[in-house]
Write an enzyme that holds these catalytic residues in place. Sequence first.
Site, short mmCIF file in Angstrom:
data_model
loop_
_atom_site.label_atom_id
_atom_site.label_comp_id
_atom_site.label_asym_id
_atom_site.label_seq_id
_atom_site.Cartn_x
_atom_site.Cartn_y
_atom_site.Cartn_z
CG HIS A 102 1.11 -19.02 4.12
ND1 HIS A 102 0.96 -20.09 4.98
CD2 HIS A 102 1.37 -17.95 4.90
CE1 HIS A 102 1.13 -19.68 6.22
NE2 HIS A 102 1.37 -18.37 6.20
CD GLU A 109 1.50 -23.56 1.07
OE1 GLU A 109 1.88 -24.45 1.85
OE2 GLU A 109 1.75 -22.36 1.25
CB CYS A 124 0.21 -23.97 7.58
SG CYS A 124 -0.77 -22.73 6.72
CB CYS A 128 -1.99 -23.62 3.00
SG CYS A 128 -1.19 -22.00 3.07
#
Length: 147
Positions: A56, A58, A86, A89
């Site tokens: 992701h 992040e 999410c 993360c």
Amino acid sequence: MVLPFDDTYFMKRALQEAEYALEAGEVPVGAVIVVQDKIIARAHNLTEKLNDVTAHAEMQAITSAANFLGGKYLKDCTLYVTLEPCQMCAGALYWSQIGKIVYGAKDPERGFEAMGTKLHPKTKVLGGILDIEAASLLQEFFAKRRK
């Protein structure tokens, strides 16, 4: 008076990263990490390219910022990300002790707030910065996938 380096300025940089993700066929989420008004990390989703569910924006940004700073803690940093992080993360952000998280679009189904995920107690959170722009990139992406 608008400051040149405010939350909107840095969220626009994160949106640029999200656009790179969109062009690459990734879910369009982008992130930048800032310290003292300087961007030290830029990232976007790479889950398809890397065939890695943890890639992701992040997570990529956290790794890049930690490498730049030479340490794992991001206490004096701010993460700007186009979509509410999410649970995964948020967990990584907890362990990095990030100072502040600024996100664009809310994720009412999979976001850390909906999932009840806790952040580090000293982390500040601000949502809704350029949320319409961030949400429209996501809507464009998923509309094309559903055709």
